[in-house]
Motif scaffolding. Structure first.
Motif: not given
Length: 766
Positions: A106-111
């Motif tokens: 959802s647009g956020s950093n996920g690794g």
């Protein structure tokens, strides 16, 4: 679209920058976005290094440190667990630790999966913590990574990366895991990036090949190509866990199966009794799948890339969202279930398409039932016909595409197109288009959506383009109208930041292009005679008004060319009104000339001195004039007035120079109406007939009148030529209408309007 997603970059040409459009190929899933093209970084197809098919993708960052990567976003949807594969080749170790594969939710950093400057393979979690137990990789060699990411917060998520030093091996060289850090966002992953995702400068070239994402398990090695044919004669079984480039055939009883990521690239055929199946993830039959005789032909979760056919009794079914990219046919009695593009049933039976996305048409010929529940997009028709229009001699073909897309669809596939006409204006370009599509008023299709792009093709090339207006239904069908690209400047304001008139008109035009005006501007510069007048506030006029202002008092005009020639695209040019004939027009019907617009004297008001703030003296003005003496002697004076005082102090000579430029418009060539021409009447200057459906405004016509006089003079001035101010083509009547640049409407309606005595594009006053 949903998982699995695959791309081996073999659809491209080496050195070509990656785009969303050119990463779509046969059996390939286009990316949803590309970063790094034209920003000092590299994101391109390359054959410098490749592993599985002759082509790869290369990513590198420039000294400015712009990111360089491709992404799958909306194609993924939202998943809690994702598997992936990538073949990689590092030309050198990175200058800075960075992710080569990055996840987001959802647009956020996920690794992500990181390569350190030392070459160490690492995992990076959402808090930017790193797992540093991975192997140290070397530059200058191919390797394969496969991963499994379970999204979640720290303690509930898990990440695993398997490293294969031998890229096509099934034996894992090393594994790194992280069960402590968080991955994804909100328990899901919605985006995966491949390349240099962070803006670090001077990252070296890294090559990607045969990348993929899945939701059901590890993808394993990419298919190995077997060139030629694979065949089994007699009883038994033939299984494929690889890729057949030609034909896989089974003759006799038995089983022909493709498991895993099998792809039968030319044909798969079963003759006789038995079963032919293609099971697993990503199996593709790229040409023909055929069953002759009794038995069954089935595919689970497959993509049949060309056609699937069954002759005889039995059933042909596709389970799990299969896609038929060309067509599926059933001849005889039985059941056919399929989806996408063209699906046909000939004879008695049932044609069912449930929950499928139809790319083009679906038709039923003969007895039977046609049902399309839960259709997404496309169209449904019970009338047979060609799947694509034919380029008939002397006809124009219309296609449409969504804004920002190159997915052009032919309107002729929907129904009969009639009453097509399109035109051009100068100054301007493509002007208006109208046509009628003979389908019922109750018919609905996204191809009629207002705002879609329109393109008219004739003789193998584009002749007109524009934007669809709101369609209008009637008893005779749907009437479609469109506004041409030459008129789209009225939709954009002339915004600028430099001090007026510096940089004009290029700055305002280029700013509008950056906001979506679909023109190409090679550069207008400052042509001789360009007029900008008093400063106009930024955004206070349209781009069209600015260009008209520039040309108003300098003997100039402007045009947006949508046909071949010049730079690629709808290219804008500002130029001196042409005088050399480029067309011969054989006129078989008389067109009256008039003195109504024969202006031959212009009085000009100009400023000789500005307001004096020191002495309080008011500005001073003067009046001068210019005249076409030869025309006055022949036809007496016709005068008009222009006011140049709003541009500041100027000399009498400068004011007269402006007036002389304006006077160039008003030559003894005013006509009361347009000319018409059919095939054979519009010629090159060498006398060769041209296709009038491909011509446009802005040319210079020399008249050749048959059986009629050229005007009222006993001794007229030859040759009679004029610039074409408006040009339209009626594809139904096969007639062109040609309106001179200097034209006065002498009809009753025209005579009632004083505006018709003022010649476009010249304004009578500032």
């Amino acid at each position: 679209m949903a998982l699995p997603l695959l791309n081996d970059f073999n659809e491209g040409t080496s050195g070509t920058a990656l785009t969303v459009a050119n990463t779509a190929g046969s059996g390939e899933n286009a990316f949803d976005s590309v970063a790094g093209v034209g920003s000092g970084s590299t994101a391109a197809f390359s054959n410098a290094q490749s592993l599985t098919g002759g082509m790869s993708a290369v990513f590198a960052t420039g000294s400015a440190g712009n990111s360089s990567y491709v992404s799958w976003t909306t194609s993924i949807g939202s998943v809690s667990t994702i598997y992936g594969r990538a073949y990689l080749y590092l030309s050198a170790l990175p200058a800075t630790d960075d992710n080569l594969i990055h996840f987001a939710g959802s647009g956020s950093n996920g690794g992500g999966i990181m390569i350190g400057s030392s070459g160490q393979l690492r995992l990076q979690n959402v808090a930017f913590g790193e797992t540093t137990t991975g192997p140290v990789l070397s530059a200058g060699t191919w390797f394969r990574l496969e991963w499994k990411i379970i999204a979640g917060s720290a303690g509930s998520a898990a990440a695993t990366v398997n490293y294969y030093a031998s890229p096509n091996s099934t034996t894992i060289t090393s594994t790194i895991t992280d069960t402590a850090g968080g991955y994804g966002s909100g328990g899901v992953i919605t985006q995966v990036d491949f390349g240099w995702e962070s803006p670090h400068p001077s990252q070296p070239s890294v090559y990607f090949d045969s990348i993929g994402l899945a939701s059901a398990g590890y993808l394993g090695p990419a298919p190995t190509t077997v060139s030629g044919a694979a065949g089994l004669a007699g009883s038994g079984s033939m299984g494929a866990a690889w890729q057949f480039e030609e034909t896989a055939a089974l003759s006799g009883s038995g089983t022909l199966g493709g498991a895993g990521v099998a792809a039968l690239l030319a044909g798969a055929a079963l003759t006789g009794s038995g079963a032919m199946t293609a099971l697993g993830t990503g199996g593709n039959v790229a040409s023909v799948t055929a069953l002759s005789g009794a038995g069954s032909l089935s595919g689970t979760g497959q993509v049949w890339l060309f056609q699937a056919g069954m002759s005889g009794a039995g059933s042909m079914t596709v389970v799990g969202g299969a896609t038929y990219l060309q067509y599926a046919t059933l001849s005889g009695t039985g059941l056919l279930s399929a989806g996408t593009l063209t699906v046909k049933l000939s004879g008695v039976g049932i044609l069912g398409v449930s929950g499928e996305t139809l790319g083009f048409a679906i038709g039923l010929s003969g007895l039977g039932a046609l049902s399309v529940p839960q259709v997404i997009g496309g169209l449904v028709s019970g009338v047979g016909g060609a799947a694509a229009p034919q380029a008939l001699p002397g006809s124009s073909q219309v296609s449409v595409a969504p804004p920002g897309s190159a997915n052009w669809q032919w309107i002729g596939t929907l129904g009969q197109v009639t009453a097509l006409s399109y035109g051009y204006i100068c100054p301007g370009g493509c002007d208006q288009m109208t046509m009628t599509v003979m389908v019922p008023a109750a018919y609905r299709t996204q191809l009629f959506n207002p705002g879609w792009k329109v393109r008219i093709t004739r003789g193998g090339h584009q002749v007109w383009d524009g934007k669809l207006d709101e369609p209008v239904p009637s008893a005779g069908g749907w009437t479609l109208t469109a506004v041409g690209t030459g008129n789209l400047g009225t939709n954009f304001l002339a915004n600028y930041t430099d001090a007026w008139p510096g940089g004009e008109p290029d700055e305002s035009v280029n700013n509008a292009i950056s906001r979506g005006l679909p023109w190409v501007n090679p550069g207008i510069g400052s042509p001789s005679g360009m007029w900008l007048g008093q400063e106009v506030d930024t955004g206070a006029q349209t781009v069209t008004a600015l260009l008209t202002l520039v040309c108003t008092r300098g003997g100039l005009t402007w045009y947006v060319n949508s046909q071949p020639g010049g730079v690629i695209g709808d290219n804008l040019s500002v130029f001196t009104l042409p005088a050399t004939p480029t067309r011969l027009l054989v006129c078989t019907t008389p067109v009256a000339r008039t003195l109504g617009g024969d202006i031959n004297t212009i009085f000009i008001k100009y400023m000789t001195a500005a307001d004096n703030a020191t002495s309080g003296a008011a500005a001073a003005y003067s009046l001068t004039s210019v005249q076409n003496a030869q025309d006055v002697a022949a036809h007496q004076a016709t005068e008009t007035y222009i006011d140049l005082s709003d541009v500041g102090v100027m000399s009498q000579a400068a004011a007269q120079a402006v007036g002389s430029s304006v006077l160039q418009i008003y030559q003894r060539a005013s006509f009361a109406g347009p000319f018409t021409a059919a095939y054979g009447q519009l010629l090159t200057t060498g006398g060769q007939a041209i296709d009038p459906g491909t011509d446009q405004a802005g040319t210079v016509v020399q008249l050749i009148l048959t059986d009629f006089g050229y005007g009222g003079e006993v001794t007229p001035q030859f040759p009679v030529t004029f610039v074409v101010g408006a040009y339209s083509w009626d594809d139904f009547a096969q007639v062109a209408t040609i309106t001179p640049y200097q034209n006065v409407d002498q009809s009753l309606t025209g005579m009632l309007s004083m505006d018709n005595t003022v010649m476009t594009p010249i304004a009578a006053a500032s």
